[in-house]
Design a protein around this motif. Structure first.
Motif, PDB file in Angstrom:
ATOM      1  N   ILE A   1       8.869  28.248  16.093  1.00 10.33           N
ATOM      2  CA  ILE A   1       9.511  27.760  14.746  1.00 10.33           C
ATOM      3  C   ILE A   1      10.243  26.371  15.271  1.00 10.33           C
ATOM      4  O   ILE A   1      10.962  26.400  16.261  1.00 10.33           O
ATOM      5  CB  ILE A   1      10.448  28.544  14.080  1.00 10.33           C
ATOM      6  CG1 ILE A   1       9.794  29.606  13.197  1.00 10.33           C
ATOM      7  CG2 ILE A   1      11.086  27.746  12.997  1.00 10.33           C
ATOM      8  CD1 ILE A   1      10.731  30.475  12.440  1.00 10.33           C
ATOM      9  N   ILE A   2       9.895  25.250  14.788  1.00 10.97           N
ATOM     10  CA  ILE A   2      10.518  24.044  15.148  1.00 10.97           C
ATOM     11  C   ILE A   2      11.471  23.457  14.160  1.00 10.97           C
ATOM     12  O   ILE A   2      11.201  23.384  12.734  1.00 10.97           O
ATOM     13  CB  ILE A   2       9.460  22.924  15.436  1.00 10.97           C
ATOM     14  CG1 ILE A   2       8.330  23.486  16.654  1.00 10.97           C
ATOM     15  CG2 ILE A   2      10.184  21.584  16.171  1.00 10.97           C
ATOM     16  CD1 ILE A   2       7.226  22.384  16.907  1.00 10.97           C
TER      17      ILE A   2
ATOM     18  N   PHE B   1       9.075  23.274   6.075  1.00 11.14           N
ATOM     19  CA  PHE B   1       9.765  24.296   5.132  1.00 11.14           C
ATOM     20  C   PHE B   1      11.352  23.583   5.134  1.00 11.14           C
ATOM     21  O   PHE B   1      12.189  24.037   5.682  1.00 11.14           O
ATOM     22  CB  PHE B   1       9.745  25.792   5.974  1.00 11.14           C
ATOM     23  CG  PHE B   1       8.771  26.495   5.502  1.00 11.14           C
ATOM     24  CD1 PHE B   1       8.467  27.204   4.288  1.00 11.14           C
ATOM     25  CD2 PHE B   1       7.616  26.361   6.535  1.00 11.14           C
ATOM     26  CE1 PHE B   1       6.985  27.815   4.379  1.00 11.14           C
ATOM     27  CE2 PHE B   1       6.598  27.088   6.531  1.00 11.14           C
ATOM     28  CZ  PHE B   1       6.389  27.810   5.139  1.00 11.14           C
ATOM     29  N   PRO B   2      11.451  22.471   4.230  1.00 14.09           N
ATOM     30  CA  PRO B   2      12.617  21.872   4.127  1.00 14.09           C
ATOM     31  C   PRO B   2      13.709  22.868   3.290  1.00 14.09           C
ATOM     32  O   PRO B   2      13.197  23.474   2.268  1.00 14.09           O
ATOM     33  CB  PRO B   2      12.537  20.799   3.195  1.00 14.09           C
ATOM     34  CG  PRO B   2      11.240  20.970   2.502  1.00 14.09           C
ATOM     35  CD  PRO B   2      10.373  21.851   3.443  1.00 14.09           C
TER      36      PRO B   2
ATOM     37  N   LEU C   1       8.095  33.555   3.403  1.00 13.15           N
ATOM     38  CA  LEU C   1       7.205  32.398   3.540  1.00 13.15           C
ATOM     39  C   LEU C   1       7.199  31.929   4.811  1.00 13.15           C
ATOM     40  O   LEU C   1       5.823  31.671   5.031  1.00 13.15           O
ATOM     41  CB  LEU C   1       7.585  31.256   2.580  1.00 13.15           C
ATOM     42  CG  LEU C   1       8.108  31.461   1.170  1.00 13.15           C
ATOM     43  CD1 LEU C   1       8.326  30.433   0.373  1.00 13.15           C
ATOM     44  CD2 LEU C   1       6.577  31.916   0.381  1.00 13.15           C
ATOM     45  N   ILE C   2       7.998  31.921   5.533  1.00 15.29           N
ATOM     46  CA  ILE C   2       7.870  31.315   6.928  1.00 15.29           C
ATOM     47  C   ILE C   2       7.285  32.336   7.790  1.00 15.29           C
ATOM     48  O   ILE C   2       6.578  32.062   8.392  1.00 15.29           O
ATOM     49  CB  ILE C   2       9.493  30.928   7.547  1.00 15.29           C
ATOM     50  CG1 ILE C   2       9.803  29.845   6.880  1.00 15.29           C
ATOM     51  CG2 ILE C   2       9.259  30.984   9.053  1.00 15.29           C
ATOM     52  CD1 ILE C   2      11.296  29.506   7.083  1.00 15.29           C
TER      53      ILE C   2
ATOM     54  N   LEU D   1       0.390  29.272  11.935  1.00 19.14           N
ATOM     55  CA  LEU D   1       1.061  27.980  11.685  1.00 19.14           C
ATOM     56  C   LEU D   1       2.276  27.844  12.377  1.00 19.14           C
ATOM     57  O   LEU D   1       2.894  29.067  12.865  1.00 19.14           O
ATOM     58  CB  LEU D   1       1.031  27.802  10.090  1.00 19.14           C
ATOM     59  CG  LEU D   1      -0.182  27.927   9.495  1.00 19.14           C
ATOM     60  CD1 LEU D   1       0.201  27.692   7.898  1.00 19.14           C
ATOM     61  CD2 LEU D   1      -1.238  27.054   9.775  1.00 19.14           C
ATOM     62  N   ILE D   2       2.635  26.536  12.486  1.00 22.00           N
ATOM     63  CA  ILE D   2       4.263  26.311  13.229  1.00 22.00           C
ATOM     64  C   ILE D   2       5.188  25.865  12.056  1.00 22.00           C
ATOM     65  O   ILE D   2       4.978  24.574  11.628  1.00 22.00           O
ATOM     66  CB  ILE D   2       4.110  25.284  14.208  1.00 22.00           C
ATOM     67  CG1 ILE D   2       3.085  25.838  15.356  1.00 22.00           C
ATOM     68  CG2 ILE D   2       5.431  25.198  14.713  1.00 22.00           C
ATOM     69  CD1 ILE D   2       2.932  24.758  16.362  1.00 22.00           C
ATOM     70  N   PRO D   3       6.059  26.586  11.660  1.00 20.73           N
ATOM     71  CA  PRO D   3       6.829  26.168  10.386  1.00 20.73           C
ATOM     72  C   PRO D   3       7.825  24.989  11.101  1.00 20.73           C
ATOM     73  O   PRO D   3       8.421  25.365  12.239  1.00 20.73           O
ATOM     74  CB  PRO D   3       7.722  27.485  10.138  1.00 20.73           C
ATOM     75  CG  PRO D   3       6.936  28.652  10.474  1.00 20.73           C
ATOM     76  CD  PRO D   3       6.163  28.142  11.795  1.00 20.73           C
TER      77      PRO D   3
END
Length: 268
Positions: free
Chosen positions: A49-50, A108-109, A127-128, A136-138
């Motif tokens: 997660i970034i 993901f704001p 969701l994350i 995927l990478i959130p």
């Protein structure tokens, strides 16, 4: 704890010129994007997660409107939207660089998936989690959020990471900034603290100063305090604060090499 999951934060001072309004460090962002890609090539089971700060895009506006203290008047709400707009602008630049490097990122704001009631933050963690499970990478960020008691406020990237950590249990949180780590004598920068726990702070009388630039979310002192608290509540978690400006540092941190200052729980 998910031994394959790492949270990586790109600090606002790292990816923007923090004393120049709305000025990104495009080359640094691009360099880091390619380092992340190389890390994922070398470590196929690495899950990320970034997150990133707002730097010169959001902090000055947030300070002007005092958004973190609450949103009540029409002018406050204009400021709330202005901070959101600035944070989103930087987020798009970061997403563009990561996507151009071939990374399967998705934003993901917090303003869209988070709210606060009292002291409790509610975040759509599921969701994350789904995004991670699909490969995927959130990407999250420091952002405005709605607050049921004071209208609105600001949630820092570290606060977002803290909430996600309780549910997703990463093994490491990597905080990449412009300092080598935590300095015992900032701003002289002669004595680097290599390890911090509540015990070492008390026994060595470490004094941690805040940020020299505008930072409405507290600067270095607040980061260390919040990460120490998080390590106490998430057993086994390690946090590293290090310099992301130097080429190869983000890659080596993702490889698991010691970097900068390590923050850990008293019992680690």
């Amino acid at each position: 704890m998910d031994s394959n999951l790492t949270f990586l934060k790109l600090g606002g001072s790292l990816i923007t010129e923090k004393d120049k309004p709305r000025t990104p460090r495009a080359k640094i962002i691009q360099q880091i994007a390619w380092e992340i890609r190389e890390a994922l090539r070398e470590i196929p089971n690495l899950r990320l997660i970034i997150g990133h700060g707002s730097g010169s895009f959001g902090h000055a506006t947030a300070k002007k409107y005092r958004t973190r203290e609450g949103v009540y008047t029409l002018e406050d709400w204009y400021g709330f939207v202005h901070v959101w707009y600035d944070a989103r602008a930087l987020n798009q630049l970061v997403i563009d660089a990561l996507f151009s490097a071939g990374l399967p990122v998705i934003a993901f704001p917090p303003s869209a998936i988070t709210f606060r009631e009292g002291k409790k933050v509610q975040i759509a963690t599921q969701l994350i989690q789904i995004a991670i499970e699909k490969g995927l990478i959130p990407v999250v960020q420091g952002d405005v959020i709605f607050d049921l008691d004071q209208g609105g406020t600001i949630l820092s990237t570290e606060e977002v990471f803290a909430e996600l950590s309780f549910h997703l249990r990463p093994q490491r949180i990597l905080l990449a900034g412009v300092e080598e780590g935590v300095w015992a004598d900032f701003p002289l920068r002669h004595s680097l603290v290599t390890e911090i726990s509540e015990d070492t702070i008390k026994s060595e009388n470490i004094q941690i100063s805040g940020s020299i630039a505008t930072d409405v979310t507290g600067g270095m002192a607040e980061k260390v305090k919040s990460m120490l608290d998080l390590c106490q509540r998430v057993p086994g978690l390690e946090v590293w604060i290090f310099n992301g400006l130097k080429k190869g540092n983000v890659l080596n941190a993702l490889r698991g090499f010691p970097m900068g200052t390590k923050i850990l729980s008293r019992n680690s």
